[in-house]
Design an enzyme around this catalytic site. Structure first.
Site, PDB file in Angstrom:
ATOM      1  N   HIS A 103       1.770  87.969  33.448  1.00  0.00           N
ATOM      2  CA  HIS A 103       2.115  89.368  32.990  1.00  0.00           C
ATOM      3  C   HIS A 103       1.001  90.183  32.168  1.00  0.00           C
ATOM      4  CE1 HIS A 103       5.163  92.821  33.533  1.00  0.00           C
ATOM      5  NE2 HIS A 103       4.205  93.577  33.507  1.00  0.00           N
ATOM      6  N   GLU A 160       9.947  85.696  34.605  1.00  0.00           N
ATOM      7  CA  GLU A 160       9.483  85.683  33.208  1.00  0.00           C
ATOM      8  C   GLU A 160      10.276  84.700  32.395  1.00  0.00           C
ATOM      9  OE1 GLU A 160       7.572  88.791  31.146  1.00  0.00           O
ATOM     10  OE2 GLU A 160       6.886  89.869  33.267  1.00  0.00           O
ATOM     11  N   ARG A 176       4.574  94.960  40.955  1.00  0.00           N
ATOM     12  CA  ARG A 176       5.515  94.397  40.192  1.00  0.00           C
ATOM     13  C   ARG A 176       5.337  93.129  41.950  1.00  0.00           C
ATOM     14  NH1 ARG A 176       5.710  95.977  36.146  1.00  0.00           N
ATOM     15  NH2 ARG A 176       7.017  96.735  35.319  1.00  0.00           N
TER      16      ARG A 176
END
Length: 299
Positions: free
Chosen positions: A251, A233, A204
């Site tokens: 990601h 994002e 994270r």
């Protein structure tokens, strides 16, 4: 139930009578505003493992059950972690871009064999990374608040965080984002690392303090940084993204067909159990959410 391809606001628009809300990625299905807009909501079924985007206290106060899909993307995230490591240590992306633009230049990198990798968070993903490191002939250090004996099968040796930072050539993060792990790697920790060490974050974004990271990279006291996680994002472009010793991906740790199938099946199992009056197999507990056994939710 919210559809997988629908926007984050779908649970908030036209779903007021919904009792089950499911979704994937860094969506907003568990945020306070969405929860409050769904007065009949009984279950939040996370398509994935990370749960830091869910307003857990708000949901629990309403009696809402939260589930996730642990272990369904561990191997894939470990694969990407090692892909980033190899890219950084052998300058793969850099040479690839140069050769495609007509520049023939062999760039010396670092061998992995005989090097030390430090794994912070020795849960499902951390152990999967350790298995891959064993195959590369690396020495393996680990740090976690829970020292799982099965990790020793890879040759991993548990040690303190400070010792791991000092001795590792590569430090890789696999802990969830909690109050205990936010800004876990800051200026002090980065100073402990070797000047030619690399830092990898596929866990994270908030685990690393960005101001300290940028200073270390620009000052040449950190060999490289690789990340699959970002602040939002689609994130704001950061200056460090333009550095040749920084490798970033969007990601994509769990982005394989196989992993998505496993996550989807886990979500279905959780929902079916719930609607049939049984306890879902993957209920998120207060202990796991607030960081007891940090590596357990690092996937």
């Amino acid at each position: 139930m919210r559809g997988q391809g629908e926007p984050a606001g779908a649970c908030n628009e036209g779903f007021g009578d919904g009792q089950v809300c499911g979704g994937r990625g860094r969506d907003h299905l568990g945020q306070r505003g969405v929860i409050r807009a769904l007065p009949k909501l009984k279950l939040i079924a996370r398509h994935g493992t990370g749960i830091d985007s869910i307003a857990y206290v708000e949901a629990r106060s309403r009696g809402i059950v939260i589930t996730n899909a642990p272990g369904t993307n561990s191997e894939e995230t470990a694969d990407l972690t090692f892909g980033i490591i190899l890219d950084l240590e052998r300058n793969i992306s850099l040479m690839h871009a140069e050769l495609k633009s007509g520049i023939w230049k062999k760039r010396a990198g670092h061998s992995l064999y005989g090097k030390t990798i430090g794994i912070i968070g020795v849960g499902a993903i951390g152990q999967a990374v350790a298995r891959r490191a064993m195959g590369f002939g690396m020495d393996i250090l680990g740090n976690d608040i829970v020292q799982r004996p099965e990790a020793a099968r890879t040759g991993l040796i548990f040690t303190s965080l400070n010792e791991l930072l000092r001795k590792s050539d590569i430090v890789t993060l696999h802990v969830p984002l909690t109050g205990a792990t936010r800004n876990l790697i800051g200026a002090k920790e980065l100073r402990m690392m070797k000047d030619d060490a690399a830092l990898i974050n596929t866990a994270r974004d908030g685990i690393v303090r960005h101001s300290a990271l940028e200073k270390s990279l620009l000052g040449g006291t950190l060999f490289g940084y690789g990340a699959d996680v970002h602040n939002g994002e689609d994130p704001k472009h950061l200056d460090i993204y333009d550095l040749p010793n920084v490798v970033v991906t969007p990601h994509a740790g769990s982005a394989t067909y196989e992993s998505n199938l496993r996550m989807g099946m886990a979500v279905a199992d959780n929902i079916l159990a719930f609607v049939n009056g049984a306890t879902p197999p993957n209920v998120v507990t207060p202990a796991s959410f607030f960081g007891v056994g940090a590596g357990q939710l690092a996937a």
